[in-house]
Design an enzyme around this catalytic site. Structure first.
Site, PDB file in Angstrom:
ATOM      1  N   HIS B 561       0.800  -1.229   0.000  1.00  0.00           N
ATOM      2  CA  HIS B 561       0.000   0.000   0.000  1.00  0.00           C
ATOM      3  C   HIS B 561       0.832   1.278   0.000  1.00  0.00           C
ATOM      4  O   HIS B 561       0.303   2.379  -0.112  1.00  0.00           O
ATOM      5  CB  HIS B 561      -0.962   0.039   1.187  1.00  0.00           C
ATOM      6  CG  HIS B 561      -0.304  -0.324   2.480  1.00  0.00           C
ATOM      7  ND1 HIS B 561       0.743   0.370   2.997  1.00  0.00           N
ATOM      8  CD2 HIS B 561      -0.552  -1.338   3.345  1.00  0.00           C
ATOM      9  CE1 HIS B 561       1.111  -0.172   4.129  1.00  0.00           C
ATOM     10  NE2 HIS B 561       0.355  -1.218   4.369  1.00  0.00           N
ATOM     11  N   HIS B 651      -5.137  -0.131  -4.316  1.00  0.00           N
ATOM     12  CA  HIS B 651      -4.371  -0.287  -3.078  1.00  0.00           C
ATOM     13  C   HIS B 651      -4.078   1.014  -2.367  1.00  0.00           C
ATOM     14  O   HIS B 651      -3.107   1.149  -1.639  1.00  0.00           O
ATOM     15  CB  HIS B 651      -3.078  -1.069  -3.308  1.00  0.00           C
ATOM     16  CG  HIS B 651      -3.365  -2.471  -3.751  1.00  0.00           C
ATOM     17  ND1 HIS B 651      -4.243  -3.291  -3.072  1.00  0.00           N
ATOM     18  CD2 HIS B 651      -2.936  -3.184  -4.824  1.00  0.00           C
ATOM     19  CE1 HIS B 651      -4.326  -4.456  -3.712  1.00  0.00           C
ATOM     20  NE2 HIS B 651      -3.558  -4.412  -4.783  1.00  0.00           N
TER      21      HIS B 651
END
Lengths: 122, 699
Positions: B561, B651
């Site tokens: 992420h 993400h």
């Protein structure tokens, strides 16, 4: 030779105090009570410094100041403006028109004497 | 062929065959019946020839007649019928194709005429529809622009206090208030009692006073640490039409007023004591009492000290009163350039040629009276013999200097004061000096720094706006900041399960975490959500927070992420973020992709944050399974691809939440097509899938 000062103000009481104080400080003092009289007196007596009240009859202080500053003959004359309105913008106007200092009423008399001395000795 | 046979022409020729057959049969009967009894005098052959000839001739005549009828009537009528059908049912400009030489007289022409008329009427209607809807759309756009640009904050609510509209100004004042959103309750934002009290008052007034309710003002607090609002409420005209709430941040204004009032009172009170002392001392001294030099000296010192104190306090009073002067309510923010432009647009005669240079600056001024003063001064300059000026705005500490610059000498002070003492062509004959005084200002003329040039300077109060960053407008050009159809929905809270999916409000959210095992200490590091109301994604009602997980972020998850320890250092902890998120969610239905995972993280925080999420939850993963059981592909990307949703910002919590919302909106449509219309049915479908999966995993 002592320096000469002209006080131009239409308020007799303040003229009285200032005259007394400045004479005491060793200056030669003359007075005028309106703008035109002040100009005549300056032309006649050639003082070193003039205390100019802003609100005077027949030419106000700003006008007198501007006339004096547009005349090369008075290049060395010191001008101190006196006013009853304490607004920043008026102070700025006075200085912009060529005054050397600006004093707001009410003032401490000692302060006036000090500033005059400072200007004349500089 | 069969169709042709059954068509009018088919039938027509069928009749021909029938008639021809009948005639032939008659000839046959006559022939066979007469032939044996024929008189011997007539040769048989001749009789047969005659009979056959007559038969053929009558068939020929009949055929010819039928063909003519076909050519002159039947085919033209069929063509007219076909053409009429085209004219009736389609919009195309169609010309009838009627065979030449028909006997229909004026019929085709008249049908064509009717058809053309019909077409013309249709065109006219279409045009008028188009122009109407264009006008409506234009009006709508103007209204949207007005609302968006309106400096005053406005909310429109229905009678239950649900927000149907808010404008950017409202969003600015309620900045960061999570509960501001379409369909949300006003009472999640501000106190209920004052609003309802005012509503009641106005309704009462409307009932007793011929339907005229007017508006009423009140002050109310906002929830959380929000500002105090000064509100003006007016009812919408319809019986249950809701209300309009205009408001401003009263806090700052009230504080300013209170501070100034108290300062003024304080300053005036402060004059009292030195005045009293001075007066007493002066009276004592002038009474002519015998006084020893020491006492007299004491009195004189006192006179000096007290008069000094009086001077100082007087200065204080002046300052306070000036502050009061400089923030008059008639003043408003205006850009220097706009002020000058407005003067030029007035079309005054006798103005010098004017150019503006420099960056425009913000003034806080009375633009109308100031405009007249500027116009007047420019006219005077022109008649003074100055043909060309340059206007420049300079920034000082508290002032913006508006300098009018020209080549030449300064204006003598007496000339200028003469100009300024003339009444302006404005209002009550105000003079230039009075306008300047209103702005606490003075004007003067002096030499310019540039040799040979002079200027006329007007110092004007600078606006605070100068020093504020405008900040990017958070709203997109056509924001979804209103939805009046919301007022047609009844409150769905009573029975959620039977509420139609279309009528519910959703909060679609996504989290990014330190890992995949919430029960083993993995934490949320990013939380984002977006609202969906009436099948619309409200892109400007979004929630996005980085969360400090109070533990190290494993490198493996950062790769996923992109959030590092440094990113979360200054971020608030979940204890701060979760209550804010709770406010944002309100009573909406929660939606997430693989919601069980995200919900687990939220629920594990229940104990230490005290925030509970008991909202119904829908899972886009399960819904996708239910709708498309032909494929095992149900990742966010796969579904997005299947449903034609563009994936952006994968993400990141915000990107995934938006993608999920876009998927969800499409899934809602598909669910409806599958007969799933209520929340109960949707939850049932999801459960069904869970059961199927459970069964599958057992084998």
């Amino acid at each position: 030779m002592s320096k000469r000062i002209l006080i131009a103000d239409d308020e007799p009481n303040i003229v009285l105090s200032l005259e007394f104080l400045l004479q005491n400080a060793g200056y030669e003092v003359a007075t005028a009570t309106d703008g035109e009289a002040a100009l005549t007196a300056i032309a006649d007596q050639r003082p070193d410094l003039v205390l100019l009240d802003v609100m005077m009859p027949r030419k106000d202080g700003y006008e007198v100041c501007q006339i004096l500053r547009s005349d090369e003959a008075y290049r060395d004359l010191k001008i101190v403006m006196l006013t009853a309105k304490g607004r920043d913008v008026e102070q700025e106007k006075g200085l912009s028109l060529g005054a050397d200092d600006y004093i707001t009423k009410p003032f401490a008399t000692q302060d006036v004497v000090q500033r005059v001395r400072h200007l004349l000795e500089a | 062929m069969r169709r042709w046979l059954l068509s009018p022409r088919g039938l027509f020729w069928g009749f021909f065959l029938l008639v021809a057959g009948t005639i032939s049969a008659q000839f046959l009967v006559i022939g066979t019946g007469t032939l044996p009894e024929l008189a011997d005098g007539m040769p048989r052959t001749r009789f047969i020839q005659l009979l056959l000839g007559t038969w053929l001739l009558s068939l020929l005549v009949l055929g010819f007649a039928w063909r003519e009828l076909d050519r002159r009537f039947v085919r033209p009528i069929a063509a007219v019928a076909k053409g009429a059908a085209i004219l009736t049912h389609t919009d195309s400009e169609h010309s009838l194709e009627v065979p030449k030489g028909h006997w229909l007289q004026e019929l085709p022409t008249n049908v064509q005429y009717l058809g053309d008329k019909l077409q013309q009427t249709r065109n006219d209607m279409e045009k008028s529809f188009a122009s109407w809807s264009e006008r409506l759309e234009r009006q709508k756009q103007s209204l949207e622009t007005v609302l968006r640009e309106l400096d005053a904050a406005v909310l429109v609510c229905d009678n239950e206090g649900r927000i149907l509209l808010y404008n950017p100004a409202a969003q600015r004042i309620l900045a960061g208030h999570e509960a501001l959103g379409l369909g949300r309750s006003l009472y999640d934002i501000c106190a209920r009692a004052p609003v309802e009290h005012t509503l009641e008052l106005l309704q009462l007034r409307r009932d007793t006073d011929d339907g005229k309710a007017g508006s009423a003002e009140f002050v109310c607090a906002t929830t959380g640490h929000g500002p105090l609002l000064h509100c003006r409420l007016s009812l919408l005209p319809a019986e249950d039409g809701g209300f309009v709430l205009g408001f401003e941040n009263a806090g700052a204004r009230i504080e300013r007023l209170v501070r100034r009032d108290s300062a003024l009172r304080h300053a005036v009170e402060n004059l009292r004591s030195p005045l009293t002392n001075l007066r007493a001392a002066a009276e004592t001294l002038s009474a002519g009492h015998a006084m020893d030099p020491v006492t007299q000296d004491t009195f004189l010192t006192m006179l000096e000290r007290e008069s000094q104190a009086l001077s100082e306090r007087f200065e204080g009073l002046v300052k306070v009163s000036q502050e009061r002067l400089s923030s008059r309510w008639t003043m408003a923010d205006i850009r220097s350039r706009d002020l000058i432009d407005s003067v030029l647009r007035h079309g005054l005669e006798q103005l010098p040629q004017l150019e503006q240079t420099g960056r425009p600056l913000w003034l806080h001024a009375e633009s109308l009276s100031l405009g007249f003063l500027l116009g007047h001064l420019l006219q005077q300059l022109k008649s003074y013999g100055i043909p060309y000026v340059n206007v420049e705005a300079l920034l000082g500490n508290r002032w913006v200097y508006l300098d009018i610059v020209w080549e030449g000498k300064p204006i003598p002070a007496d000339t200028l004061s003469n100009w300024l003492s003339k009444p302006l062509a404005y209002g009550e004959g105000l003079t230039g000096n009075e306008v300047l005084e209103r702005h606490d200002s003075e004007a003067w003329s002096q030499e310019h720094g540039r040799e040979g040039y002079a200027l006329l300077r007007l110092p004007l109060p600078a606006s605070q706006r100068q020093w504020e960053h405008a900040g990017p407008d958070r709203l997109p050009p056509r924001p979804e900041f209103y939805d009046f159809s919301l007022s047609e929905q009844r409150a769905p809270l009573a029975d959620l399960a039977s509420t139609r999916l279309d009528d519910l409000h959703y909060v679609v959210f996504d989290t990014e975490t330190t890992g995949l095992r919430p029960s083993e200490g993995d934490r949320i590091i990013s939380l984002a959500a977006i609202r969906v109301v009436n099948g619309r994604i409200l892109y400007n009602e979004a929630f996005e927070r980085i969360v400090n997980p109070e533990r190290k972020i494993p490198a493996a998850s950062t790769r996923f992420h992109g959030i590092t320890d440094a990113d979360v250092n200054d971020a608030p902890t979940i204890g701060t973020v979760l209550p804010a998120f709770r406010n944002f969610v309100g009573d909406a239905v929660l939606v997430a992709h693989n919601a069980a995972f995200d919900m687990k993280f939220l629920q594990l925080q229940e104990a230490n944050t005290g925030v509970r999420f008991d909202n119904p939850v829908l899972d886009t993963l399960l819904l996708s399974f239910y709708l498309h059981d032909h494929t095992p592909e149900h990742t966010l990307e796969a579904i997005a691809k299947r449903l034609g949703v563009k994936v952006e910002g994968r993400h990141t919590a915000a990107g995934d939440a938006t993608t999920t919302a876009e998927i969800f909106v499409r899934l809602l449509e598909l669910l409806r097509a599958h007969g799933i219309e209520t929340l109960g049915q949707a939850l049932g479908a999801a459960e069904e899938i869970v059961d199927v999966r459970r069964m599958q995993s057992r084998f």
